[in-house]
Design a protein around this motif. Structure first.
Motif, PDB file in Angstrom:
ATOM      1  N   MET A 186     -21.506 -27.497  45.151  1.00 17.24           N
ATOM      2  CA  MET A 186     -21.306 -28.815  44.637  1.00 17.24           C
ATOM      3  C   MET A 186     -21.488 -28.898  43.152  1.00 17.24           C
ATOM      4  SD  MET A 186     -23.916 -30.713  43.151  1.00 17.24           S
ATOM      5  CE  MET A 186     -22.978 -32.096  42.723  1.00 17.24           C
ATOM      6  N   PRO A 187     -21.722 -27.821  42.471  1.00 22.35           N
ATOM      7  CA  PRO A 187     -21.972 -27.979  41.049  1.00 22.35           C
ATOM      8  C   PRO A 187     -20.805 -28.663  40.347  1.00 22.35           C
ATOM      9  CG  PRO A 187     -21.859 -25.640  41.641  1.00 22.35           C
ATOM     10  CD  PRO A 187     -21.673 -26.424  42.881  1.00 22.35           C
ATOM     11  N   CYS A 188     -21.173 -29.515  39.399  1.00 20.99           N
ATOM     12  CA  CYS A 188     -20.184 -30.182  38.566  1.00 20.99           C
ATOM     13  C   CYS A 188     -20.609 -30.041  37.118  1.00 20.99           C
ATOM     14  CB  CYS A 188     -20.060 -31.654  38.942  1.00 20.99           C
ATOM     15  SG  CYS A 188     -18.891 -32.548  37.891  1.00 20.99           S
ATOM     16  N   LEU A 189     -19.730 -29.488  36.317  1.00 25.29           N
ATOM     17  CA  LEU A 189     -19.953 -29.358  34.891  1.00 25.29           C
ATOM     18  C   LEU A 189     -19.051 -30.365  34.195  1.00 25.29           C
ATOM     19  CD1 LEU A 189     -21.325 -27.588  32.640  1.00 25.29           C
ATOM     20  CD2 LEU A 189     -19.155 -26.319  32.574  1.00 25.29           C
ATOM     21  N   ALA A 190     -19.651 -31.268  33.437  1.00 26.37           N
ATOM     22  CA  ALA A 190     -18.893 -32.262  32.672  1.00 26.37           C
ATOM     23  C   ALA A 190     -19.110 -31.993  31.193  1.00 26.37           C
ATOM     24  CB  ALA A 190     -19.345 -33.670  33.037  1.00 26.37           C
ATOM     25  N   VAL A 191     -18.020 -31.819  30.464  1.00 22.10           N
ATOM     26  CA  VAL A 191     -18.078 -31.520  29.033  1.00 22.10           C
ATOM     27  C   VAL A 191     -17.348 -32.630  28.288  1.00 22.10           C
ATOM     28  CG1 VAL A 191     -17.487 -29.873  27.217  1.00 22.10           C
ATOM     29  CG2 VAL A 191     -18.064 -29.032  29.511  1.00 22.10           C
ATOM     30  N   TYR A 192     -18.081 -33.311  27.425  1.00 22.92           N
ATOM     31  CA  TYR A 192     -17.522 -34.346  26.560  1.00 22.92           C
ATOM     32  C   TYR A 192     -17.500 -33.774  25.151  1.00 22.92           C
ATOM     33  CZ  TYR A 192     -18.871 -37.213  30.530  1.00 22.92           C
ATOM     34  OH  TYR A 192     -19.017 -37.707  31.793  1.00 22.92           O
TER      35      TYR A 192
ATOM     36  N   ASP B  72      -6.153 -22.322  29.779  1.00 19.12           N
ATOM     37  CA  ASP B  72      -6.830 -21.829  30.975  1.00 19.12           C
ATOM     38  C   ASP B  72      -8.320 -22.162  30.984  1.00 19.12           C
ATOM     39  OD1 ASP B  72      -7.583 -20.123  28.908  1.00 19.12           O
ATOM     40  OD2 ASP B  72      -7.295 -18.285  30.082  1.00 19.12           O
ATOM     41  N   PHE B  73      -8.740 -23.086  30.134  1.00 18.80           N
ATOM     42  CA  PHE B  73     -10.168 -23.390  30.036  1.00 18.80           C
ATOM     43  C   PHE B  73     -10.763 -23.834  31.368  1.00 18.80           C
ATOM     44  CE2 PHE B  73     -13.645 -26.423  29.621  1.00 18.80           C
ATOM     45  CZ  PHE B  73     -14.595 -25.594  29.043  1.00 18.80           C
ATOM     46  N   LEU B  74     -10.130 -24.757  32.073  1.00 15.14           N
ATOM     47  CA  LEU B  74     -10.706 -25.261  33.330  1.00 15.14           C
ATOM     48  C   LEU B  74     -10.883 -24.133  34.345  1.00 15.14           C
ATOM     49  CD1 LEU B  74      -8.883 -28.683  33.740  1.00 15.14           C
ATOM     50  CD2 LEU B  74     -11.264 -28.290  33.061  1.00 15.14           C
ATOM     51  N   GLN B  75      -9.887 -23.273  34.472  1.00 15.19           N
ATOM     52  CA  GLN B  75      -9.997 -22.149  35.408  1.00 15.19           C
ATOM     53  C   GLN B  75     -11.124 -21.207  35.001  1.00 15.19           C
ATOM     54  OE1 GLN B  75      -8.562 -21.546  38.382  1.00 15.19           O
ATOM     55  NE2 GLN B  75      -9.904 -19.773  38.502  1.00 15.19           N
ATOM     56  N   GLN B  76     -11.203 -20.874  33.710  1.00 17.56           N
ATOM     57  CA  GLN B  76     -12.267 -19.985  33.248  1.00 17.56           C
ATOM     58  C   GLN B  76     -13.639 -20.617  33.459  1.00 17.56           C
ATOM     59  OE1 GLN B  76     -11.823 -18.474  29.294  1.00 17.56           O
ATOM     60  NE2 GLN B  76      -9.828 -17.577  29.698  1.00 17.56           N
ATOM     61  N   ALA B  77     -13.751 -21.920  33.200  1.00 21.90           N
ATOM     62  CA  ALA B  77     -15.032 -22.609  33.381  1.00 21.90           C
ATOM     63  C   ALA B  77     -15.428 -22.651  34.857  1.00 21.90           C
ATOM     64  CB  ALA B  77     -14.956 -24.016  32.805  1.00 21.90           C
ATOM     65  N   SER B  78     -14.455 -22.830  35.735  1.00 25.07           N
ATOM     66  CA  SER B  78     -14.737 -22.860  37.168  1.00 25.07           C
ATOM     67  C   SER B  78     -15.279 -21.517  37.654  1.00 25.07           C
ATOM     68  CB  SER B  78     -13.467 -23.243  37.934  1.00 25.07           C
ATOM     69  OG  SER B  78     -13.710 -23.304  39.309  1.00 25.07           O
ATOM     70  N   VAL B  79     -14.633 -20.447  37.246  1.00 25.64           N
ATOM     71  CA  VAL B  79     -15.096 -19.095  37.618  1.00 25.64           C
ATOM     72  C   VAL B  79     -16.474 -18.836  37.022  1.00 25.64           C
ATOM     73  CG1 VAL B  79     -14.645 -16.623  37.308  1.00 25.64           C
ATOM     74  CG2 VAL B  79     -12.774 -18.174  37.923  1.00 25.64           C
ATOM     75  N   PHE B  80     -16.634 -19.146  35.732  1.00 31.08           N
ATOM     76  CA  PHE B  80     -17.923 -18.950  35.056  1.00 31.08           C
ATOM     77  C   PHE B  80     -19.035 -19.674  35.794  1.00 31.08           C
ATOM     78  CE2 PHE B  80     -20.905 -21.293  32.376  1.00 31.08           C
ATOM     79  CZ  PHE B  80     -21.712 -20.249  31.940  1.00 31.08           C
ATOM     80  N   LEU B  81     -18.838 -20.951  36.102  1.00 28.37           N
ATOM     81  CA  LEU B  81     -19.900 -21.745  36.715  1.00 28.37           C
ATOM     82  C   LEU B  81     -20.255 -21.229  38.105  1.00 28.37           C
ATOM     83  CD1 LEU B  81     -21.726 -24.124  36.039  1.00 28.37           C
ATOM     84  CD2 LEU B  81     -20.088 -25.608  37.219  1.00 28.37           C
TER      85      LEU B  81
ATOM     86  N   LEU C 212     -24.055 -19.810  38.719  1.00 26.83           N
ATOM     87  CA  LEU C 212     -24.942 -20.484  39.670  1.00 26.83           C
ATOM     88  C   LEU C 212     -24.994 -19.794  41.030  1.00 26.83           C
ATOM     89  CD1 LEU C 212     -23.949 -24.189  38.916  1.00 26.83           C
ATOM     90  CD2 LEU C 212     -25.819 -22.847  37.914  1.00 26.83           C
ATOM     91  N   ALA C 213     -24.229 -18.719  41.192  1.00 26.88           N
ATOM     92  CA  ALA C 213     -24.146 -18.000  42.477  1.00 26.88           C
ATOM     93  C   ALA C 213     -23.736 -18.944  43.596  1.00 26.88           C
ATOM     94  CB  ALA C 213     -25.460 -17.280  42.787  1.00 26.88           C
ATOM     95  N   LYS C 214     -22.706 -19.752  43.309  1.00 28.83           N
ATOM     96  CA  LYS C 214     -22.168 -20.698  44.292  1.00 28.83           C
ATOM     97  C   LYS C 214     -20.687 -20.378  44.492  1.00 28.83           C
ATOM     98  CE  LYS C 214     -25.888 -23.506  44.291  1.00 28.83           C
ATOM     99  NZ  LYS C 214     -26.156 -24.903  44.083  1.00 28.83           N
TER     100      LYS C 214
ATOM    101  N   GLU D 116     -23.111 -32.103  30.800  1.00 28.01           N
ATOM    102  CA  GLU D 116     -23.939 -32.460  31.956  1.00 28.01           C
ATOM    103  C   GLU D 116     -23.659 -31.462  33.074  1.00 28.01           C
ATOM    104  OE1 GLU D 116     -23.739 -37.301  31.394  1.00 28.01           O
ATOM    105  OE2 GLU D 116     -22.180 -36.308  32.568  1.00 28.01           O
ATOM    106  N   LEU D 117     -24.725 -30.972  33.683  1.00 27.56           N
ATOM    107  CA  LEU D 117     -24.585 -30.105  34.854  1.00 27.56           C
ATOM    108  C   LEU D 117     -25.297 -30.764  36.016  1.00 27.56           C
ATOM    109  CD1 LEU D 117     -23.685 -27.501  36.265  1.00 27.56           C
ATOM    110  CD2 LEU D 117     -25.843 -26.472  35.533  1.00 27.56           C
ATOM    111  N   TYR D 118     -24.545 -31.058  37.052  1.00 29.98           N
ATOM    112  CA  TYR D 118     -25.086 -31.582  38.302  1.00 29.98           C
ATOM    113  C   TYR D 118     -25.058 -30.432  39.299  1.00 29.98           C
ATOM    114  CZ  TYR D 118     -23.912 -36.025  36.125  1.00 29.98           C
ATOM    115  OH  TYR D 118     -23.815 -37.081  35.256  1.00 29.98           O
ATOM    116  N   ASN D 119     -26.186 -30.232  39.994  1.00 27.41           N
ATOM    117  CA  ASN D 119     -26.267 -29.077  40.878  1.00 27.41           C
ATOM    118  C   ASN D 119     -27.354 -29.300  41.927  1.00 27.41           C
ATOM    119  OD1 ASN D 119     -25.774 -26.428  41.786  1.00 27.41           O
ATOM    120  ND2 ASN D 119     -27.271 -25.550  40.385  1.00 27.41           N
ATOM    121  N   ILE D 120     -27.112 -28.804  43.113  1.00 28.18           N
ATOM    122  CA  ILE D 120     -28.163 -28.775  44.127  1.00 28.18           C
ATOM    123  C   ILE D 120     -29.078 -27.619  43.732  1.00 28.18           C
ATOM    124  CG2 ILE D 120     -28.729 -28.367  46.552  1.00 28.18           C
ATOM    125  CD1 ILE D 120     -25.990 -29.589  47.250  1.00 28.18           C
ATOM    126  N   SER D 121     -30.255 -27.969  43.229  1.00 27.95           N
ATOM    127  CA  SER D 121     -31.129 -26.954  42.643  1.00 27.95           C
ATOM    128  C   SER D 121     -32.527 -27.521  42.449  1.00 27.95           C
ATOM    129  CB  SER D 121     -30.557 -26.526  41.284  1.00 27.95           C
ATOM    130  OG  SER D 121     -31.458 -25.739  40.567  1.00 27.95           O
TER     131      SER D 121
END
Length: 113
Positions: A1-7, A18-27, A31-33, A61-66
């Motif tokens: 469920m992690p959500c990374l929001a960048v303003y 390709d930023f969104l794809q790279q950020a998705s893989v990175f996150l 987070l090992a999710k 902002e990073l929202y995460n079950i953690s």
């Protein structure tokens, strides 16, 4: 469920395609999710100032079950990732963490608890 929001005040036309794809893989990796749970939101072209300057900056902002135990590690990794991909200097954005309990997040009509 992690959500990374960048303003950021970075113009949309300066964001790598390709930023969104790279950020998705990175996150997911950071987070090992599983990536199929990851959400990334990018908000370019924001009217922003940081530290009294409208030079390139952001707010993250990073929202995460953690439990937050690895926030220090994640802060550095996120800062380095964004600096390398969007050229926002690490000292020009805050990263805030919202650590959620499994019962506070739902997908497909069911909580993770």
């Amino acid at each position: 469920m992690p959500c990374l929001a960048v303003y950021t005040n970075l113009p949309k036309d300066k964001v790598p395609g390709d930023f969104l794809q790279q950020a998705s893989v990175f996150l997911g990796n950071q987070l090992a999710k599983p990536e199929h749970y990851v959400t990334v939101r990018l908000h370019p072209d924001q009217m922003m100032m940081h530290g009294g300057s409208s030079d390139l900056c952001g707010f993250v902002e990073l929202y995460n079950i953690s439990d937050g135990a690895k926030n220090k590690e994640h802060a550095l990794a996120i800062a380095e990732f964004l600096e390398s991909k969007l050229s926002i200097p690490k000292n020009r954005f805050y990263v805030t963490f919202t650590n959620l309990k499994r019962g506070d997040v739902a997908l497909d009509g069911k909580t993770f608890a």
